[in-house]
Design a protein around this motif. Structure first.
Motif, PDB file in Angstrom:
ATOM      1  N   LEU A  38       0.832  -1.208   0.000  1.00  0.00           N
ATOM      2  CA  LEU A  38       0.000   0.000   0.000  1.00  0.00           C
ATOM      3  C   LEU A  38       0.864   1.255   0.000  1.00  0.00           C
ATOM      4  CD1 LEU A  38      -2.821  -1.125   2.439  1.00  0.00           C
ATOM      5  CD2 LEU A  38      -2.917  -0.992  -0.065  1.00  0.00           C
ATOM      6  N   ASP A  39       1.988   1.215   0.715  1.00  0.00           N
ATOM      7  CA  ASP A  39       2.927   2.324   0.694  1.00  0.00           C
ATOM      8  C   ASP A  39       3.487   2.514  -0.719  1.00  0.00           C
ATOM      9  OD1 ASP A  39       4.604   4.378   1.996  1.00  0.00           O
ATOM     10  OD2 ASP A  39       6.251   2.992   1.506  1.00  0.00           O
ATOM     11  N   GLY A  40       3.819   1.402  -1.361  1.00  0.00           N
ATOM     12  CA  GLY A  40       4.310   1.472  -2.738  1.00  0.00           C
ATOM     13  C   GLY A  40       3.281   2.068  -3.676  1.00  0.00           C
ATOM     14  N   GLN A  41       2.021   1.691  -3.504  1.00  0.00           N
ATOM     15  CA  GLN A  41       0.952   2.283  -4.322  1.00  0.00           C
ATOM     16  C   GLN A  41       0.906   3.793  -4.139  1.00  0.00           C
ATOM     17  OE1 GLN A  41      -2.481   0.050  -2.926  1.00  0.00           O
ATOM     18  NE2 GLN A  41      -2.781  -0.745  -4.993  1.00  0.00           N
ATOM     19  N   ASP A  42       0.964   4.230  -2.896  1.00  0.00           N
ATOM     20  CA  ASP A  42       0.928   5.669  -2.621  1.00  0.00           C
ATOM     21  C   ASP A  42       2.099   6.387  -3.273  1.00  0.00           C
ATOM     22  OD1 ASP A  42      -1.387   5.417  -1.133  1.00  0.00           O
ATOM     23  OD2 ASP A  42      -0.348   5.413   0.802  1.00  0.00           O
ATOM     24  N   ARG A  43       3.274   5.787  -3.180  1.00  0.00           N
ATOM     25  CA  ARG A  43       4.465   6.413  -3.763  1.00  0.00           C
ATOM     26  C   ARG A  43       4.370   6.489  -5.280  1.00  0.00           C
ATOM     27  NH1 ARG A  43       9.325   6.261  -0.262  1.00  0.00           N
ATOM     28  NH2 ARG A  43       8.618   5.625   1.793  1.00  0.00           N
ATOM     29  N   ILE A  44       3.886   5.425  -5.890  1.00  0.00           N
ATOM     30  CA  ILE A  44       3.762   5.437  -7.348  1.00  0.00           C
ATOM     31  C   ILE A  44       2.681   6.423  -7.786  1.00  0.00           C
ATOM     32  CG2 ILE A  44       3.087   4.074  -9.360  1.00  0.00           C
ATOM     33  CD1 ILE A  44       4.629   1.757  -8.098  1.00  0.00           C
ATOM     34  N   ARG A  45       1.580   6.480  -7.056  1.00  0.00           N
ATOM     35  CA  ARG A  45       0.539   7.461  -7.391  1.00  0.00           C
ATOM     36  C   ARG A  45       1.087   8.889  -7.292  1.00  0.00           C
ATOM     37  NH1 ARG A  45      -3.211   3.973  -4.357  1.00  0.00           N
ATOM     38  NH2 ARG A  45      -4.453   2.907  -5.922  1.00  0.00           N
ATOM     39  N   THR A  46       1.867   9.145  -6.251  1.00  0.00           N
ATOM     40  CA  THR A  46       2.464  10.473  -6.087  1.00  0.00           C
ATOM     41  C   THR A  46       3.392  10.786  -7.251  1.00  0.00           C
ATOM     42  OG1 THR A  46       2.292  10.360  -3.689  1.00  0.00           O
ATOM     43  CG2 THR A  46       3.901  11.910  -4.576  1.00  0.00           C
ATOM     44  N   ALA A  47       4.224   9.825  -7.623  1.00  0.00           N
ATOM     45  CA  ALA A  47       5.133  10.024  -8.756  1.00  0.00           C
ATOM     46  C   ALA A  47       4.349  10.235 -10.045  1.00  0.00           C
ATOM     47  CB  ALA A  47       6.075   8.837  -8.889  1.00  0.00           C
ATOM     48  N   ALA A  48       3.280   9.463 -10.222  1.00  0.00           N
ATOM     49  CA  ALA A  48       2.466   9.594 -11.429  1.00  0.00           C
ATOM     50  C   ALA A  48       1.824  10.974 -11.512  1.00  0.00           C
ATOM     51  CB  ALA A  48       1.399   8.499 -11.470  1.00  0.00           C
ATOM     52  N   ARG A  49       1.353  11.486 -10.377  1.00  0.00           N
ATOM     53  CA  ARG A  49       0.779  12.840 -10.375  1.00  0.00           C
ATOM     54  C   ARG A  49       1.844  13.874 -10.723  1.00  0.00           C
ATOM     55  NH1 ARG A  49      -2.301  10.822  -6.105  1.00  0.00           N
ATOM     56  NH2 ARG A  49      -0.836  11.552  -4.547  1.00  0.00           N
ATOM     57  N   SER A  50       3.030  13.706 -10.157  1.00  0.00           N
ATOM     58  CA  SER A  50       4.117  14.653 -10.415  1.00  0.00           C
ATOM     59  C   SER A  50       4.552  14.634 -11.871  1.00  0.00           C
ATOM     60  CB  SER A  50       5.326  14.328  -9.538  1.00  0.00           C
ATOM     61  OG  SER A  50       5.011  14.497  -8.184  1.00  0.00           O
ATOM     62  N   LEU A  51       4.444  13.473 -12.502  1.00  0.00           N
ATOM     63  CA  LEU A  51       4.903  13.329 -13.879  1.00  0.00           C
ATOM     64  C   LEU A  51       3.763  13.269 -14.888  1.00  0.00           C
ATOM     65  CD1 LEU A  51       7.714  10.729 -13.164  1.00  0.00           C
ATOM     66  CD2 LEU A  51       8.006  13.144 -13.775  1.00  0.00           C
ATOM     67  N   GLY A  68      -0.729  -0.866 -11.769  1.00  0.00           N
ATOM     68  CA  GLY A  68      -1.627  -1.988 -12.051  1.00  0.00           C
ATOM     69  C   GLY A  68      -1.113  -3.294 -11.485  1.00  0.00           C
ATOM     70  N   ARG A  69       0.180  -3.517 -11.591  1.00  0.00           N
ATOM     71  CA  ARG A  69       0.759  -4.742 -11.047  1.00  0.00           C
ATOM     72  C   ARG A  69       0.727  -4.750  -9.525  1.00  0.00           C
ATOM     73  NH1 ARG A  69       5.460  -5.740 -15.544  1.00  0.00           N
ATOM     74  NH2 ARG A  69       3.976  -6.333 -17.168  1.00  0.00           N
ATOM     75  N   LEU A  70       0.950  -3.598  -8.935  1.00  0.00           N
ATOM     76  CA  LEU A  70       0.837  -3.510  -7.477  1.00  0.00           C
ATOM     77  C   LEU A  70      -0.598  -3.764  -7.041  1.00  0.00           C
ATOM     78  CD1 LEU A  70       3.125  -0.596  -6.286  1.00  0.00           C
ATOM     79  CD2 LEU A  70       3.085  -2.920  -5.429  1.00  0.00           C
ATOM     80  N   ASP A  71      -1.556  -3.253  -7.802  1.00  0.00           N
ATOM     81  CA  ASP A  71      -2.965  -3.500  -7.486  1.00  0.00           C
ATOM     82  C   ASP A  71      -3.252  -5.000  -7.465  1.00  0.00           C
ATOM     83  OD1 ASP A  71      -3.465  -0.771  -7.334  1.00  0.00           O
ATOM     84  OD2 ASP A  71      -4.363  -0.651  -9.336  1.00  0.00           O
ATOM     85  N   LEU A  72      -2.701  -5.736  -8.432  1.00  0.00           N
ATOM     86  CA  LEU A  72      -2.889  -7.191  -8.466  1.00  0.00           C
ATOM     87  C   LEU A  72      -2.241  -7.862  -7.259  1.00  0.00           C
ATOM     88  CD1 LEU A  72      -2.301  -7.932 -12.253  1.00  0.00           C
ATOM     89  CD2 LEU A  72      -4.470  -8.004 -11.011  1.00  0.00           C
ATOM     90  N   ALA A  73      -1.066  -7.390  -6.873  1.00  0.00           N
ATOM     91  CA  ALA A  73      -0.386  -7.956  -5.704  1.00  0.00           C
ATOM     92  C   ALA A  73      -1.190  -7.689  -4.434  1.00  0.00           C
ATOM     93  CB  ALA A  73       1.027  -7.384  -5.584  1.00  0.00           C
ATOM     94  N   VAL A  74      -1.736  -6.481  -4.315  1.00  0.00           N
ATOM     95  CA  VAL A  74      -2.574  -6.149  -3.154  1.00  0.00           C
ATOM     96  C   VAL A  74      -3.786  -7.074  -3.115  1.00  0.00           C
ATOM     97  CG1 VAL A  74      -4.138  -4.377  -2.226  1.00  0.00           C
ATOM     98  CG2 VAL A  74      -1.800  -3.765  -2.888  1.00  0.00           C
TER      99      VAL A  74
END
Length: 90
Positions: A38-51, A68-74
């Motif tokens: 879940l922390d990884g999802q948050d970090r990737i979402r933040t990076a995606a917003r920034s970029l 998407g892959r993290l979502d599957l792992a979750v």
């Protein structure tokens, strides 16, 4: 809906993969892993917003793929947690 990891064999495989011998320890380890995912999802979402306006579409696409892959792992870890919650393996 039946869980993906509802069989004893699947739960045993999860326990072996986690290096534990009982459901309680397996659940504890899975909860820790879920937190990291879940922390990884948050970090990737933040990076995606920034970029989001980055000129390179490959960066945005790669971040979307990673999320998407993290979502599957979750989802998979969540199903394993539910499996351990309803089984009593000892």
């Amino acid at each position: 809906m039946a869980g993906l990891f509802a069989t004893r064999r699947d739960l045993d495989a999860w326990a072996v993969a986690l290096g534990v011998s009982n459901d309680s320890d397996a659940s504890g380890e899975l909860h820790k892993l879920m937190g990291r995912l879940l922390d990884g999802q948050d970090r990737i979402r933040t990076a995606a917003r920034s970029l989001s306006k980055a000129p390179n579409e490959d960066v945005r696409r790669s971040l979307a793929t990673a999320l998407g892959r993290l979502d599957l792992a979750v989802f998979a870890v969540g199903e394993a947690l539910r499996g351990f919650a309803v089984h009593e393996r000892g």
